[in-house]
Design a protein around this motif. Sequence first.
Motif, PDB file in Angstrom:
ATOM      1  N   ASN A   1      12.448  22.739 -44.646  1.00 61.32           N
ATOM      2  CA  ASN A   1      13.807  22.245 -44.914  1.00 61.32           C
ATOM      3  C   ASN A   1      14.248  21.157 -43.938  1.00 61.32           C
ATOM      4  OD1 ASN A   1      14.102  23.956 -42.670  1.00 61.32           O
ATOM      5  ND2 ASN A   1      16.204  24.516 -43.241  1.00 61.32           N
ATOM      6  N   VAL A   2      13.283  20.447 -43.346  1.00 61.71           N
ATOM      7  CA  VAL A   2      13.597  19.388 -42.385  1.00 61.71           C
ATOM      8  C   VAL A   2      13.307  18.020 -42.983  1.00 61.71           C
ATOM      9  CG1 VAL A   2      12.963  18.349 -40.166  1.00 61.71           C
ATOM     10  CG2 VAL A   2      13.240  20.824 -40.341  1.00 61.71           C
ATOM     11  N   VAL A   3      14.297  17.137 -42.895  1.00 60.42           N
ATOM     12  CA  VAL A   3      14.115  15.722 -43.222  1.00 60.42           C
ATOM     13  C   VAL A   3      14.012  14.986 -41.891  1.00 60.42           C
ATOM     14  CG1 VAL A   3      15.116  13.682 -44.315  1.00 60.42           C
ATOM     15  CG2 VAL A   3      15.441  15.947 -45.351  1.00 60.42           C
ATOM     16  N   LEU A   4      12.848  14.442 -41.613  1.00 59.91           N
ATOM     17  CA  LEU A   4      12.588  13.800 -40.325  1.00 59.91           C
ATOM     18  C   LEU A   4      12.765  12.290 -40.461  1.00 59.91           C
ATOM     19  CD1 LEU A   4      11.629  14.235 -37.403  1.00 59.91           C
ATOM     20  CD2 LEU A   4       9.272  14.128 -38.244  1.00 59.91           C
ATOM     21  N   LEU A   5      13.649  11.726 -39.641  1.00 56.17           N
ATOM     22  CA  LEU A   5      13.949  10.297 -39.723  1.00 56.17           C
ATOM     23  C   LEU A   5      13.583   9.581 -38.429  1.00 56.17           C
ATOM     24  CD1 LEU A   5      17.483  10.317 -41.428  1.00 56.17           C
ATOM     25  CD2 LEU A   5      15.231  10.116 -42.520  1.00 56.17           C
ATOM     26  N   TRP A   6      12.980   8.420 -38.588  1.00 62.01           N
ATOM     27  CA  TRP A   6      12.671   7.550 -37.450  1.00 62.01           C
ATOM     28  C   TRP A   6      13.941   6.772 -37.125  1.00 62.01           C
ATOM     29  CZ3 TRP A   6       8.870   2.799 -37.719  1.00 62.01           C
ATOM     30  CH2 TRP A   6       8.740   2.259 -36.436  1.00 62.01           C
ATOM     31  N   MET A   7      14.752   7.343 -36.256  1.00 64.74           N
ATOM     32  CA  MET A   7      16.078   6.781 -35.982  1.00 64.74           C
ATOM     33  C   MET A   7      16.614   7.354 -34.679  1.00 64.74           C
ATOM     34  SD  MET A   7      19.587   7.390 -38.212  1.00 64.74           S
ATOM     35  CE  MET A   7      19.277   6.161 -39.463  1.00 64.74           C
ATOM     36  N   GLY A   8      17.328   6.557 -33.925  1.00 65.33           N
ATOM     37  CA  GLY A   8      18.014   7.045 -32.742  1.00 65.33           C
ATOM     38  C   GLY A   8      19.350   7.658 -33.119  1.00 65.33           C
ATOM     39  N   GLY A   9      19.775   8.646 -32.358  1.00 63.13           N
ATOM     40  CA  GLY A   9      21.024   9.333 -32.658  1.00 63.13           C
ATOM     41  C   GLY A   9      22.246   8.435 -32.631  1.00 63.13           C
ATOM     42  N   GLU A  10      22.174   7.355 -31.860  1.00 68.47           N
ATOM     43  CA  GLU A  10      23.323   6.449 -31.781  1.00 68.47           C
ATOM     44  C   GLU A  10      23.586   5.743 -33.111  1.00 68.47           C
ATOM     45  OE1 GLU A  10      19.628   4.231 -30.405  1.00 68.47           O
ATOM     46  OE2 GLU A  10      20.522   6.211 -30.091  1.00 68.47           O
ATOM     47  N   ASP A  11      22.575   5.719 -33.992  1.00 73.13           N
ATOM     48  CA  ASP A  11      22.715   5.030 -35.277  1.00 73.13           C
ATOM     49  C   ASP A  11      23.050   5.969 -36.433  1.00 73.13           C
ATOM     50  OD1 ASP A  11      22.119   2.487 -34.230  1.00 73.13           O
ATOM     51  OD2 ASP A  11      19.968   2.886 -34.337  1.00 73.13           O
ATOM     52  N   VAL A  12      23.258   7.240 -36.156  1.00 72.77           N
ATOM     53  CA  VAL A  12      23.437   8.207 -37.244  1.00 72.77           C
ATOM     54  C   VAL A  12      24.658   7.932 -38.125  1.00 72.77           C
ATOM     55  CG1 VAL A  12      24.730   9.946 -35.907  1.00 72.77           C
ATOM     56  CG2 VAL A  12      23.259  10.659 -37.797  1.00 72.77           C
ATOM     57  N   PRO A  13      25.745   7.314 -37.623  1.00 73.49           N
ATOM     58  CA  PRO A  13      26.860   7.016 -38.540  1.00 73.49           C
ATOM     59  C   PRO A  13      26.459   6.118 -39.716  1.00 73.49           C
ATOM     60  CG  PRO A  13      27.622   6.904 -36.275  1.00 73.49           C
ATOM     61  CD  PRO A  13      26.125   7.029 -36.217  1.00 73.49           C
ATOM     62  N   LYS A  14      25.376   5.350 -39.553  1.00 71.32           N
ATOM     63  CA  LYS A  14      24.926   4.464 -40.629  1.00 71.32           C
ATOM     64  C   LYS A  14      24.464   5.245 -41.862  1.00 71.32           C
ATOM     65  CE  LYS A  14      23.377   0.853 -37.414  1.00 71.32           C
ATOM     66  NZ  LYS A  14      22.204   0.113 -36.873  1.00 71.32           N
ATOM     67  N   LEU A  15      24.142   6.526 -41.683  1.00 68.42           N
ATOM     68  CA  LEU A  15      23.697   7.332 -42.822  1.00 68.42           C
ATOM     69  C   LEU A  15      24.839   7.631 -43.789  1.00 68.42           C
ATOM     70  CD1 LEU A  15      21.380   9.972 -41.062  1.00 68.42           C
ATOM     71  CD2 LEU A  15      20.670   7.955 -42.355  1.00 68.42           C
ATOM     72  N   GLY A  16      26.067   7.621 -43.287  1.00 65.48           N
ATOM     73  CA  GLY A  16      27.213   7.913 -44.143  1.00 65.48           C
ATOM     74  C   GLY A  16      27.274   9.360 -44.601  1.00 65.48           C
ATOM     75  N   ILE A  17      26.754  10.265 -43.773  1.00 66.83           N
ATOM     76  CA  ILE A  17      26.716  11.694 -44.107  1.00 66.83           C
ATOM     77  C   ILE A  17      27.531  12.465 -43.075  1.00 66.83           C
ATOM     78  CG2 ILE A  17      25.223  13.718 -44.397  1.00 66.83           C
ATOM     79  CD1 ILE A  17      22.914  11.788 -44.996  1.00 66.83           C
ATOM     80  N   GLU A  18      28.245  13.500 -43.530  1.00 72.27           N
ATOM     81  CA  GLU A  18      28.921  14.408 -42.606  1.00 72.27           C
ATOM     82  C   GLU A  18      28.172  15.737 -42.564  1.00 72.27           C
ATOM     83  OE1 GLU A  18      33.081  14.708 -43.703  1.00 72.27           O
ATOM     84  OE2 GLU A  18      33.564  13.298 -42.088  1.00 72.27           O
ATOM     85  N   PHE A  19      28.104  16.320 -41.377  1.00 74.14           N
ATOM     86  CA  PHE A  19      27.300  17.520 -41.164  1.00 74.14           C
ATOM     87  C   PHE A  19      28.175  18.726 -40.834  1.00 74.14           C
ATOM     88  CE2 PHE A  19      24.621  13.892 -40.406  1.00 74.14           C
ATOM     89  CZ  PHE A  19      23.404  14.251 -40.974  1.00 74.14           C
TER      90      PHE A  19
END
Length: 336
Positions: A189-207
């Motif tokens: 159940n893991v979606v692994l993304l090559w991304m830094g945490g500082e850029d996570v707002p770009k996903l447009g998702i709320e957790f």
Amino acid sequence: MSEIDSYLKNNDSLLYTYRITPDIKRIAEKYGFLDYMVERYLEFLGEGTEDFLSSCSVPLTKSIRCNSLKIDCGKLEKRLTDKGFSLKRIEWSRFGYRVEKVPPRPTLGATVEYMKGFYYIQGEASMIPPEVLSPKEGELVLDMASSPGGKTTHMAQLMNNRGTIVALEKNPARLRKIRSNISRLGVSNVVLLWMGGEDVPKLGIEFDKILLDAPCSGEGLIPLDPSRKTKTKPEDLKNFQRTQLTLLASGFKVLKRGGYMVYSTCSIAPEEDEVIVDFAVKYLGMRVEKIQGIPGERGLTSFKGLSFSPELTQCLRIYPHLQHMEGFFVCLLRKE
């Protein structure tokens, strides 16, 4: 000037001014630590400073996390006991065991059970953040700095592989390590993304929930790595601080209202711990929630002339000389 820049500038002169006395130099030389580190320890550990410094030379008991996604923990315990290991259940952990006796062969990382993904070798204190966040089946969870995957896979286990974990890592080499652990442990159940945490707002998702086990100096890992006694300089702490605050602010933006974030480090440095959480409370309006049932010391409310929110007493500090684990800091935050 950003809020983070302003916050760092306001605290800089107090946090990074040191008064090194002959007694501090003597203690630092005795235990092989840098002078400025001992100066800080004396402030927040007081009479326990030399107990802490001494404990950093004592090996910690190894620990494992049984992977209930692949095996019943009672069956794993029997299989390892039959091989000559002696295990003791960690009282506050759902899946953790201390390994109190190890046979000459095989080593913990060379058993058939390990290779099949029946357990993960994990420091006892590093099991605390997932337990505190306590993700549930069906939730959408963010792991902002997921390498090497121990806490990511722990959360997947707590969720019984149901729901979704978005795990971020910006180092390609570390991504391979996480993929390997996810595969070996049967996590789906893991979606692994090559991304830094500082850029996570770009996903447009709320957790629903976020784990920020932040990059840090590792000042709590000295019992495992003695080189850390002299590795981190004040300038390094400043750099880690900026990274930690940036990640915290990014995580806050994508956390649902009423959602929970665990902020943790494998460091006992207040510069990386209470100073960061105090920003979350005073600048972001987050609330600190009480952590139940896990041993530890209270968070600090002052350090080097800075005063922190009284809420920070609800954070957990873990020390090798008191809890007999690697040094750690854990805080549960809620977005109002």
